[in-house]
Scaffold this motif. Structure first.
Motif, PDB file in Angstrom:
ATOM      1  N   ALA A  12     -53.663 -21.538  36.555  1.00  0.00           N
ATOM      2  CA  ALA A  12     -52.873 -22.772  36.590  1.00  0.00           C
ATOM      3  C   ALA A  12     -51.941 -22.849  35.389  1.00  0.00           C
ATOM      4  CB  ALA A  12     -53.802 -23.984  36.628  1.00  0.00           C
ATOM      5  N   TRP A  13     -52.408 -22.371  34.230  1.00  0.00           N
ATOM      6  CA  TRP A  13     -51.537 -22.359  33.047  1.00  0.00           C
ATOM      7  C   TRP A  13     -50.308 -21.503  33.290  1.00  0.00           C
ATOM      8  CZ3 TRP A  13     -49.813 -18.394  29.869  1.00  0.00           C
ATOM      9  CH2 TRP A  13     -49.154 -18.795  28.716  1.00  0.00           C
ATOM     10  N   ARG A  14     -50.519 -20.319  33.877  1.00  0.00           N
ATOM     11  CA  ARG A  14     -49.380 -19.442  34.126  1.00  0.00           C
ATOM     12  C   ARG A  14     -48.357 -20.125  35.038  1.00  0.00           C
ATOM     13  NH1 ARG A  14     -53.291 -15.198  34.445  1.00  0.00           N
ATOM     14  NH2 ARG A  14     -53.122 -13.851  32.603  1.00  0.00           N
ATOM     15  N   GLU A  15     -48.836 -20.806  36.050  1.00  0.00           N
ATOM     16  CA  GLU A  15     -47.930 -21.433  37.008  1.00  0.00           C
ATOM     17  C   GLU A  15     -47.167 -22.589  36.375  1.00  0.00           C
ATOM     18  OE1 GLU A  15     -45.951 -21.828  40.553  1.00  0.00           O
ATOM     19  OE2 GLU A  15     -47.378 -20.260  39.993  1.00  0.00           O
ATOM     20  N   LEU A  16     -47.869 -23.381  35.571  1.00  0.00           N
ATOM     21  CA  LEU A  16     -47.263 -24.597  35.027  1.00  0.00           C
ATOM     22  C   LEU A  16     -46.495 -24.355  33.736  1.00  0.00           C
ATOM     23  CD1 LEU A  16     -47.044 -27.681  35.492  1.00  0.00           C
ATOM     24  CD2 LEU A  16     -49.057 -27.930  34.032  1.00  0.00           C
ATOM     25  N   TRP A  17     -46.980 -23.445  32.888  1.00  0.00           N
ATOM     26  CA  TRP A  17     -46.408 -23.299  31.553  1.00  0.00           C
ATOM     27  C   TRP A  17     -45.733 -21.968  31.299  1.00  0.00           C
ATOM     28  CZ3 TRP A  17     -45.607 -27.407  28.733  1.00  0.00           C
ATOM     29  CH2 TRP A  17     -46.405 -28.538  28.955  1.00  0.00           C
ATOM     30  N   ARG A  18     -46.331 -20.867  31.703  1.00  0.00           N
ATOM     31  CA  ARG A  18     -45.746 -19.578  31.353  1.00  0.00           C
ATOM     32  C   ARG A  18     -44.455 -19.306  32.116  1.00  0.00           C
ATOM     33  NH1 ARG A  18     -44.930 -14.283  31.983  1.00  0.00           N
ATOM     34  NH2 ARG A  18     -45.418 -12.905  30.229  1.00  0.00           N
ATOM     35  N   LYS A  19     -44.413 -19.659  33.372  1.00  0.00           N
ATOM     36  CA  LYS A  19     -43.213 -19.373  34.165  1.00  0.00           C
ATOM     37  C   LYS A  19     -41.972 -20.052  33.589  1.00  0.00           C
ATOM     38  CE  LYS A  19     -45.029 -18.043  38.685  1.00  0.00           C
ATOM     39  NZ  LYS A  19     -45.046 -18.362  40.131  1.00  0.00           N
ATOM     40  N   PRO A  20     -42.010 -21.385  33.329  1.00  0.00           N
ATOM     41  CA  PRO A  20     -40.810 -22.010  32.741  1.00  0.00           C
ATOM     42  C   PRO A  20     -40.466 -21.432  31.374  1.00  0.00           C
ATOM     43  CG  PRO A  20     -42.294 -23.673  33.626  1.00  0.00           C
ATOM     44  CD  PRO A  20     -43.044 -22.380  33.653  1.00  0.00           C
ATOM     45  N   ALA A  21     -41.485 -21.174  30.545  1.00  0.00           N
ATOM     46  CA  ALA A  21     -41.220 -20.657  29.204  1.00  0.00           C
ATOM     47  C   ALA A  21     -40.644 -19.249  29.269  1.00  0.00           C
ATOM     48  CB  ALA A  21     -42.509 -20.663  28.377  1.00  0.00           C
ATOM     49  N   ALA A  22     -41.202 -18.414  30.148  1.00  0.00           N
ATOM     50  CA  ALA A  22     -40.740 -17.036  30.245  1.00  0.00           C
ATOM     51  C   ALA A  22     -39.323 -16.946  30.781  1.00  0.00           C
ATOM     52  CB  ALA A  22     -41.696 -16.243  31.134  1.00  0.00           C
ATOM     53  N   ALA A  23     -38.933 -17.891  31.619  1.00  0.00           N
ATOM     54  CA  ALA A  23     -37.602 -17.846  32.211  1.00  0.00           C
ATOM     55  C   ALA A  23     -36.508 -17.855  31.159  1.00  0.00           C
ATOM     56  CB  ALA A  23     -37.414 -19.024  33.168  1.00  0.00           C
ATOM     57  N   PHE A  24     -36.781 -18.480  30.026  1.00  0.00           N
ATOM     58  CA  PHE A  24     -35.756 -18.592  28.995  1.00  0.00           C
ATOM     59  C   PHE A  24     -35.589 -17.312  28.190  1.00  0.00           C
ATOM     60  CE2 PHE A  24     -36.202 -22.918  30.156  1.00  0.00           C
ATOM     61  CZ  PHE A  24     -34.948 -23.454  29.938  1.00  0.00           C
ATOM     62  N   ARG A  25     -36.459 -16.327  28.407  1.00  0.00           N
ATOM     63  CA  ARG A  25     -36.292 -15.053  27.725  1.00  0.00           C
ATOM     64  C   ARG A  25     -35.163 -14.239  28.349  1.00  0.00           C
ATOM     65  NH1 ARG A  25     -42.021 -12.273  27.987  1.00  0.00           N
ATOM     66  NH2 ARG A  25     -40.961 -10.728  26.688  1.00  0.00           N
TER      67      ARG A  25
ATOM     68  N   THR B   8     -34.883 -30.468  26.253  1.00  0.00           N
ATOM     69  CA  THR B   8     -34.705 -31.724  26.984  1.00  0.00           C
ATOM     70  C   THR B   8     -35.420 -31.626  28.320  1.00  0.00           C
ATOM     71  OG1 THR B   8     -32.533 -32.136  26.004  1.00  0.00           O
ATOM     72  CG2 THR B   8     -33.034 -33.293  28.047  1.00  0.00           C
ATOM     73  N   ARG B   9     -36.129 -32.667  28.662  1.00  0.00           N
ATOM     74  CA  ARG B   9     -36.761 -32.766  29.976  1.00  0.00           C
ATOM     75  C   ARG B   9     -36.997 -34.226  30.273  1.00  0.00           C
ATOM     76  NH1 ARG B   9     -42.397 -30.744  27.433  1.00  0.00           N
ATOM     77  NH2 ARG B   9     -41.124 -30.863  25.575  1.00  0.00           N
TER      78      ARG B   9
ATOM     79  N   LYS C 203     -34.086 -33.091  36.791  1.00  0.00           N
ATOM     80  CA  LYS C 203     -35.026 -32.077  37.264  1.00  0.00           C
ATOM     81  C   LYS C 203     -35.132 -30.863  36.348  1.00  0.00           C
ATOM     82  CE  LYS C 203     -34.708 -33.259  42.159  1.00  0.00           C
ATOM     83  NZ  LYS C 203     -34.404 -32.762  43.525  1.00  0.00           N
ATOM     84  N   GLY C 204     -34.173 -30.651  35.498  1.00  0.00           N
ATOM     85  CA  GLY C 204     -34.151 -29.423  34.721  1.00  0.00           C
ATOM     86  C   GLY C 204     -34.951 -29.499  33.432  1.00  0.00           C
ATOM     87  N   LEU C 205     -35.298 -28.325  32.922  1.00  0.00           N
ATOM     88  CA  LEU C 205     -35.850 -28.165  31.583  1.00  0.00           C
ATOM     89  C   LEU C 205     -34.832 -27.329  30.817  1.00  0.00           C
ATOM     90  CD1 LEU C 205     -38.038 -28.071  29.345  1.00  0.00           C
ATOM     91  CD2 LEU C 205     -38.981 -26.061  30.526  1.00  0.00           C
ATOM     92  N   PHE C 206     -34.365 -27.850  29.683  1.00  0.00           N
ATOM     93  CA  PHE C 206     -33.342 -27.169  28.902  1.00  0.00           C
ATOM     94  C   PHE C 206     -33.899 -26.881  27.517  1.00  0.00           C
ATOM     95  CE2 PHE C 206     -31.345 -30.025  31.939  1.00  0.00           C
ATOM     96  CZ  PHE C 206     -30.504 -29.159  32.626  1.00  0.00           C
ATOM     97  N   ILE C 207     -33.760 -25.639  27.075  1.00  0.00           N
ATOM     98  CA  ILE C 207     -34.286 -25.234  25.777  1.00  0.00           C
ATOM     99  C   ILE C 207     -33.185 -24.522  25.006  1.00  0.00           C
ATOM    100  CG2 ILE C 207     -36.060 -23.936  24.541  1.00  0.00           C
ATOM    101  CD1 ILE C 207     -37.754 -24.038  27.099  1.00  0.00           C
TER     102      ILE C 207
END
Length: 411
Positions: free
Chosen positions: A152-165, A249-250, A287-291
């Motif tokens: 569940a962590w990977r689905e909720l947290w790692r995917k959005p964080a990894a996308a910014f790499r 921003t979210r 809807k977006g997450l911006f980092i």
């Protein structure tokens, strides 16, 4: 028996103590029988149950049902609701301990822990310093992130964080970025902002621009208060090594969250990042997450917009342009390339009503000033704790416009 802390107190994230054992309600029943001087055989007679069933209840082998609880109320004068609660607590603890054992034995547990900034989270009070065994750490971090398991962590947290790499040349650490984002989310949920109004936020912009001339701690405190009233929560969360994040921003439900790390440690970075994030709030929906992150090769400590043409990068460019337009105005930006001296730079800051460090940083970014020249006019921020709890500071000297001289600001 040991108890284990599953949370921390400093930031109010989680603060509970959980035993590492489960006590069946039969233990309480056994103590009650001793108090009454009653044997198991007598209890069986009084309740109409078999001696074997009574013994199994005492051992926790069989559940203490609602019917048995009612019979015990009559026989030993302890309310049925207490027996029911003890039974529910026992079964819950059994499930929790079984899950913890499974989590600790999961072959992915150790690599997962290694991918997260555990020491940083403990130092910040986000998770407890002890105990540090694998099972405890896994439980602490699952609670911190608000998920039931590593998948569940990977689905909720790692995917959005990894996308910014993918948009940057360096390799940020998704675990570090996820931890930084979660700390911001938890901090924001402790606030009680007003209803969001884009019109209110836009009306605040001139005042926010003027704040860039004041002491950063005092000015940011005013900005946070005014923005919260307009439905935008600004939280300060220390930089997590490996996250390389300046701001994010979210939206959390009905309000916007701007998260700042104070990475870069100069007042110009603080203000440009804040206005950049406000650009996301006002331009790019809910809807977006911006980092905003930096490039490992960037020498000036400035958040970067990666090259490319996809939608996310386009939105980053729009947010950056919004920040510069808000701070400088169209004519102010055009005049940057005409600056030939420090006096002219300071005069421009006065005329625009913005902090001189912001002008210096843009001259440096455009190559008009050298890094060394720009650095002389970019003040270092106080510590994060001082920024969170600033001491009152005197207002800066009036600008030319405020003194009655200089050209009015052009937009």
């Amino acid at each position: 028996m040991m108890t284990r802390s599953t949370g921390a107190v400093r930031h109010g994230f989680v603060a509970a103590l959980e035993p590492d054992y489960a006590v069946p309600p039969g233990e309480t029943l056994r103590e009650r029988l001793e108090e009454l001087g009653m044997t198991q055989a007598e209890l069986a007679t009084r309740t109409g149950l078999t001696p074997k069933h009574i013994n199994q209840v005492l051992q926790g082998v069989v559940p203490l049902s609602g019917e048995v609880a009612q019979r015990l109320e009559y026989a030993v004068k302890v309310p049925a609701r207490l027996w029911n609660r003890l039974e529910a607590d026992y079964r819950t603890q059994q499930v929790r301990l079984a899950q913890e054992r499974a989590q600790a034995e999961d072959p992915e547990a150790v690599p997962w822990l290694a991918s997260l900034p555990v020491a940083v989270l403990a130092a910040e009070g986000a998770i407890p310093a002890h105990p540090t065994d694998t099972a405890s750490r896994v439980r602490q971090l699952l609670e911190f992130f608000g998920v039931a398991n590593i998948a569940a962590w990977r689905e909720l947290w790692r995917k959005p964080a990894a996308a910014f790499r993918q948009s940057y040349a360096y390799e940020a650490l998704p675990g570090a970025l996820a931890a930084w984002l979660r700390m911001g989310e938890l901090a924001a949920r402790q606030e009680s902002p007003g209803s969001f109004s884009s019109a209110k936020v836009r009306r605040l912009l001139p005042e926010l621009v003027q704040l860039t001339r004041r002491s950063p701690g005092e000015a940011l405190a005013v900005a946070r208060r005014e923005l919260a009233a307009a439905g935008v929560v600004v939280v300060l969360v220390p930089d997590v090594p490996g996250a390389r994040a300046y701001g994010a921003t979210r939206w959390l439900g009905s309000f916007a969250v701007i998260q700042l790390s104070l990475r870069g440690k100069t007042e110009d970075v603080l203000w440009v990042t804040l206005f950049h994030e406000l650009g996301h709030v006002l331009l790019h929906g809910r809807k977006g997450l911006f980092i905003e992150q930096d490039d490992a090769d960037t020498p000036d400590g400035q958040p970067q917009v990666a090259s490319g043409a996809d939608e996310a990068i386009t939105q980053e460019r729009e947010a950056q342009q919004f920040a510069l337009d808000t701070l400088f105005g169209e004519k102010g930006l055009a005049r940057l390339d005409q600056i030939t001296s420090t006096t002219e730079a300071l005069d421009l800051a006065d005329e625009l009503g913005i902090g001189s460090a912001i002008v210096a940083s843009q001259l440096q970014a455009r190559g008009v000033w050298t890094h060394a020249h720009g650095a002389r006019h970019r003040r270092t921020l106080p510590s994060l704790e001082e920024m969170r709890n600033p001491a009152p500071a005197p207002r800066p000297r009036p600008s030319k416009q405020e003194r009655g001289g200089g050209a009015p600001r052009q937009r």
